[in-house]
Write a protein that holds these residues in place. Structure first.
Motif: not given
Ligand code: FE
Length: 211
Positions: A176, A178-179, A181, A201, A203
């Motif tokens: 991911c 964004i985060c 993961y 998160c 996303a």
């Molecule tokens: Fe995420």
């Protein structure tokens, strides 16, 4: 220096909240602890780059919501990997006002504090808070940072005190953006439904990249 030694220290997972001119602000924190019992004081370490950091300075008060093992892991992504500068984190969670401070509903306890001192470090400010109110929210066991890493398989945010720049990536495939993961489910990533979302998160699938 062997960074593995630091990984032997125990932490919880908390959402630190405060007010930004009448609207709630908050971020994920893993470094918080009770310092004294009488009077009850706690400390929390917050990265100076976090939006919440300056909000605590201005407001002079903060709350800690203690996340439970059963808390929605998406909260950690929302509060740890996005910034309150341009994203309304509290629009995505249930929260309430306790002792005049915002507290997340999906935790096992909360502690509300008045800032009575702070200590400057290279990257973080350690806020010392006198407790003005505290209560439990449910009886589920609190989430430890180890549980977050080993069971939820979450990553360390760049602004966390425990962040180590070069973390070994375990056979990462889809990550991911964004985060951080890393997807490791049974179903091949390509076969996940289009409305599948990052469990950490929230996303969308399109925010994952192959590595
Ligand atoms: Fe995420």
């Amino acid at each position: 220096m062997n960074n593995k030694a630091f990984q032997a220290l125990s932490y919880g997972v908390y959402i630190v909240s405060t007010w930004n001119e009448g609207t709630p602000a908050g971020c994920t924190a893993n470094c918080a602890a009770q310092i004294t019992a009488t009077p009850a004081t706690v400390m929390v370490s917050i990265n100076k780059n976090n939006f919440t950091h300056d909000c605590i300075r201005k407001c002079g008060y903060f709350s800690l919501t203690v996340l439970a093992e059963t808390s929605d892991p998406a909260i950690i992504g929302t509060f740890g990997f996005r910034t309150g500068k341009d994203y309304d984190k509290f629009a995505h969670v249930q929260w309430q006002v306790r002792d005049k401070l915002p507290v997340l509903s999906d935790g096992c306890a909360y502690v509300c504090c008045k800032v009575i001192d702070s200590m400057d470090t290279a990257t973080h400010t350690v806020f010392l808070g006198e407790v003005i109110g505290a209560d439990t929210l449910r009886t589920d066991p609190p989430m430890t940072y180890a549980y977050y890493h080993t069971v939820i398989k979450g990553k360390t945010a760049k602004n966390a005190p425990t962040y180590i720049a070069e973390q070994p990536e375990p056979k990462a495939k889809y990550v991911c953006k964004i985060c951080g993961y890393v997807y490791d489910g049974e179903t091949p990533f390509e076969q996940l439904p289009d409305d599948w979302k990052c469990p950490l998160c929230g996303a969308p699938k399109s925010m994952f990249e192959k590595r």
